[in-house]
Design a protein around this motif. Structure first.
Motif, PDB file in Angstrom:
ATOM      1  N   LEU A 180      12.678  45.882  45.308  1.00 37.52           N
ATOM      2  CA  LEU A 180      12.992  47.283  45.615  1.00 37.52           C
ATOM      3  C   LEU A 180      13.166  47.374  47.120  1.00 37.52           C
ATOM      4  CD1 LEU A 180      13.240  50.247  44.573  1.00 37.52           C
ATOM      5  CD2 LEU A 180      10.830  50.504  45.195  1.00 37.52           C
ATOM      6  N   PRO A 181      14.401  47.169  47.593  1.00 35.38           N
ATOM      7  CA  PRO A 181      14.621  47.174  49.046  1.00 35.38           C
ATOM      8  C   PRO A 181      14.234  48.523  49.645  1.00 35.38           C
ATOM      9  CG  PRO A 181      16.562  46.399  47.843  1.00 35.38           C
ATOM     10  CD  PRO A 181      15.638  46.969  46.838  1.00 35.38           C
ATOM     11  N   ASP A 182      13.853  48.486  50.911  1.00 36.14           N
ATOM     12  CA  ASP A 182      13.407  49.710  51.571  1.00 36.14           C
ATOM     13  C   ASP A 182      14.449  50.826  51.502  1.00 36.14           C
ATOM     14  OD1 ASP A 182      10.944  48.857  52.219  1.00 36.14           O
ATOM     15  OD2 ASP A 182      11.423  48.277  54.282  1.00 36.14           O
ATOM     16  N   ASP A 183      15.714  50.450  51.606  1.00 40.76           N
ATOM     17  CA  ASP A 183      16.728  51.506  51.639  1.00 40.76           C
ATOM     18  C   ASP A 183      17.057  52.036  50.242  1.00 40.76           C
ATOM     19  OD1 ASP A 183      17.828  49.121  51.031  1.00 40.76           O
ATOM     20  OD2 ASP A 183      19.636  49.366  52.244  1.00 40.76           O
ATOM     21  N   TYR A 184      16.377  51.521  49.237  1.00 39.31           N
ATOM     22  CA  TYR A 184      16.497  52.124  47.903  1.00 39.31           C
ATOM     23  C   TYR A 184      15.354  53.101  47.638  1.00 39.31           C
ATOM     24  CZ  TYR A 184      20.450  49.322  46.283  1.00 39.31           C
ATOM     25  OH  TYR A 184      21.697  48.781  46.120  1.00 39.31           O
ATOM     26  N   VAL A 185      14.541  53.309  48.655  1.00 37.55           N
ATOM     27  CA  VAL A 185      13.489  54.336  48.577  1.00 37.55           C
ATOM     28  C   VAL A 185      13.859  55.431  49.566  1.00 37.55           C
ATOM     29  CG1 VAL A 185      11.056  54.865  48.845  1.00 37.55           C
ATOM     30  CG2 VAL A 185      11.747  52.630  47.955  1.00 37.55           C
TER      31      VAL A 185
END
Lengths: 318, 318
Positions: A180-185
């Motif tokens: 879950l990459p940071d930019d998907y949060v």
DNA sequence: CTGAAAGCGCTTACAG
DNA sequence: CTGAAAGCGCTTACAG
């Protein structure tokens, strides 16, 4: 007694409190009453306190730590018998106030055990395991076969509930070998618009997520509305899971899957624990209320390749 | 001052209140916090009281007059400086308590001038003209050409707001030569289920109403959801108008027309008026906050004859 | 068992 | 200007 009723005598609470040393009042500081979730918990507290002739003083801080400190000080100056706080992220000044006044504090909505605290104060807690919230959402979406997931969260700074939900979600994904990459949060203010804008941003990511976990139902509903506006078919093209199980969440179409948090119960149990604390003089034991995943039709397996190409066309149109 | 901060001294509010004769607290008794509308008003009151270092004590009575009386007595025993009540339907005991304790009372949410009161107590009011709410809804639906109208209301007994909305709606219809028979006004508990069941009952009436006014948005949303379940096309086959303009009401599809009540403003103005009352010792003047109709796409002209025959087919299918 | 007195922690009017 | 005293309306320990 006859004269009492005839003259309409009502005892003076201030004098009584001064003589007795306690005022039969408890103070509660919540982030906001604007989210039904806190309103319901407050309602639960109020109704059980009322039965034992305790009054509830409430204050809201709108997610500002300094506003919270001020509200707590104001409450303390009313000589409350106990203080209820939401979560364990509080300012240094807040903990200091609590330590020096030695007011009984009950921390709610969170599982303190799992939290790094700035100052160690022995405040018992009755709340939810917010990491488990994220974990339940992740496991559900993984089981459906999703590989590309995203999340819309409230601001995690100064909000351990939001932070734990992200952590629980991410950890469960990583455990299953899904990143879950940071930019998907996407962090957004709580509110329908936050949910909308979060979904919007996620839909521009490549690869595009096929499933989204939202930190609460307000964000999830916003995301759902935005998906409708974007003509994204939920649940065919996108799965959405929320948290709270607001009354509206079971009514809305398309149906919203969510993690049910018994917030009214929470309020009642918090109040009951305080009452016991007052009478036995022993602080309540820490505990977590059970939570459960409510699966509704929004959550389907990820779309086929043909549908995925449709995505890309849509994306080009934007 | 250095010692104060070092020792963490916090003044004792009870002693202060006893010496001063007032506690810098105001009590508010609302029907429930479960409706966002009251939660927002409470939030508005709390935020402006907070700025002047007043605390808010809240209690909810869940639409029970006796519960309200008890809550008020409990509040009065905390030596509150003022009491905020919702509406003007209260028990005899409540008015008696107020008269004998001479606590400053501010009545809100209603337009007292237009109300028959059991006991005449000189309580100022800041609220809405609930008859106008019904009137706005009626005029809007009449303008669209509707002739068969129905209403889903909350229980009108002990609830002047609900009663006035029905009255205003009916009066405006009658003025236009349109009757609203008693059995076209369905009283239901507030909640989505109440709205659903109210709509259900109205859809069985013959002639079937082509437009429905709901006493508030929660009922209206319930009615909308039920219409969806019954496959009734809103707004093509049925117009629905609510009241409150909840945040969700502007998000949902099909769009819900509604009467906007500025409840957060109401809370703030109530609090501000109390603060003025305390400082000038003169009660605030009665006033109504402006309300406005928000038209969204739900409100269409009544269906053509051909569509009406479709209704009948649907009805047979039920 | 009844009733007067002391004290809770402030504020304010008043004496020094 | 400073500081001791009285009093707010209760409760409770104590004297009678």
């Amino acid at each position: 007694m006859h004269a009492v009723t005839r003259l309409g005598y009502v005892p003076d609470g201030a004098a009584r409190a001064l003589a007795l040393g306690h005022a039969r009042m408890v103070g509660a500081v919540v982030p906001t009453l604007d989210n039904a979730i806190f309103a319901r918990a407050v309602q639960g507290m109020q109704s059980t306190l009322q039965e034992s002739n305790y009054q509830l003083l409430i204050a809201a801080h709108e997610y500002s730590l300094t506003a919270e400190t001020h509200a707590i000080r104001a409450l303390l100056e009313r000589s409350i018998d106990a203080l209820v706080l939401v979560g364990c992220d509080h300012s240094f000044e807040t903990w200091e106030l609590i330590n020096t006044t030695r007011v009984p504090v009950l921390v709610t909505w969170t599982n303190v055990k799992t939290t790094e605290r700035i100052l160690s104060i022995p405040a018992p807690h009755i709340g939810f395991d917010n990491r488990l919230v994220g974990k339940l959402a992740a496991e559900h979406l993984l089981k459906l076969g999703h590989k590309n997931l995203g999340m819309v969260s409230g601001f995690t700074r100064h909000n351990d509930r939001a932070r734990h939900r992200v952590e629980g979600f991410r950890t469960a994904l990583v455990d299953a070998g899904v990143r879950l990459p940071d930019d998907y949060v996407i962090e957004q203010p709580f509110g329908f618009d936050g949910g909308r804008s979060g979904l919007n941003q996620l839909m521009q990511m490549r690869p595009r997520p096929t499933a989204i976990f939202c930190g609460n139902d307000v964000l999830a509903l916003g995301a759902l509305f935005e998906a409708q506006s974007l003509q994204i078919d939920v649940p065919q093209e996108l799965s959405i899971v929320g948290c709270d199980n607001l009354p509206i969440s079971s009514q809305i179409t398309p149906k919203l899957s969510t993690v049910l948090l018994p917030t009214y119960d929470l309020g009642q149990q918090v109040a009951q624990s305080l009452l016991n604390w007052f009478s036995t003089n022993r602080p309540p034991t820490d505990r977590c209320l059970p939570i459960e995943l409510v699966v509704r039709e929004t959550s389907l397996p990820p779309v086929s390749e043909s549908a995925k190409s449709r995505y890309k066309n849509n994306a080009r149109d934007e």
